[in-house]
Design a protein around this motif. Structure first.
Motif: not given
Length: 180
Positions: A41-42, A45, A106, A165-166, A169-170, A173
């Motif tokens: 997922t990450r 991004y 990531d 953590e981005l 999504v989160d 950053d």
């Protein structure tokens, strides 16, 4: 799990992405015949952020795709023993044939996720080359895989976990180390 250390904050992640963008441009002598493909997922991004930085630098857009490696994982049977795997699908709206594909993720750890990504890409076409860009390389490889572009090398023990953590999504950053 308890947080042990904050390793990268929002500014440090931004600087790492800018550095990787410059390295991609330099190594490939521009972005001609280059595409970015983020691993869900990450990685997706991060690939989009790299594309934006590259466009700022080069004044030209670089295509970005999304790769779902769920069905290519070698631990699929153990992770999904009692349930069907959640496949979101890949979205690569361009041909990767004869392109320099920069695979983006990531964290590089054992190398198994990247191996699955390589298998998934090869099922989609025949790239001229595949390069790997990761925000964090934490070591502990189980497969002979090395990143071409690394935001930060963070040596860890196997009892630690890297959490990226981005904001997409989160809502924040940052990259942290946790004790398992």
């Amino acid at each position: 799990m308890s947080q042990k250390a904050l390793v990268l904050d929002e500014q440090a992640i931004g600087r790492a992405m800018t550095r990787i963008a410059h390295q991609i441009i330099e190594k490939n002598k521009g972005i001609q015949d280059c595409v970015l493909v983020g691993i869900r997922t990450r990685g997706i991004y991060l690939a989009k952020r790299l594309a934006a930085r590259i466009e700022q630098i080069e004044g030209e857009a670089i295509p970005v795709g999304e790769l779902d490696i769920t069905l290519y994982r070698d631990d699929l049977s153990t992770k999904t023993a009692n349930q069907e795997p959640l496949v979101k699908g890949s979205d690569i709206p361009f041909s990767i044939n004869n392109q320099k594909v920069i695979l983006v993720d990531d964290v590089l750890y054992t190398g198994r996720t990247v191996r699955a990504g390589l298998d998934a890409l090869m099922d989609l076409g025949r790239p001229a080359a595949i390069q790997l860009a990761v925000l964090v390389d934490r070591g502990h490889r189980e497969l002979p895989i090395r990143a071409d572009y690394v935001g930060k090398n963070i040596p860890t023990s196997n009892s630690e976990k890297i959490v990226v953590e981005l904001s997409e999504v989160d809502k924040v950053d940052q990259v942290s180390i946790y004790d398992k």
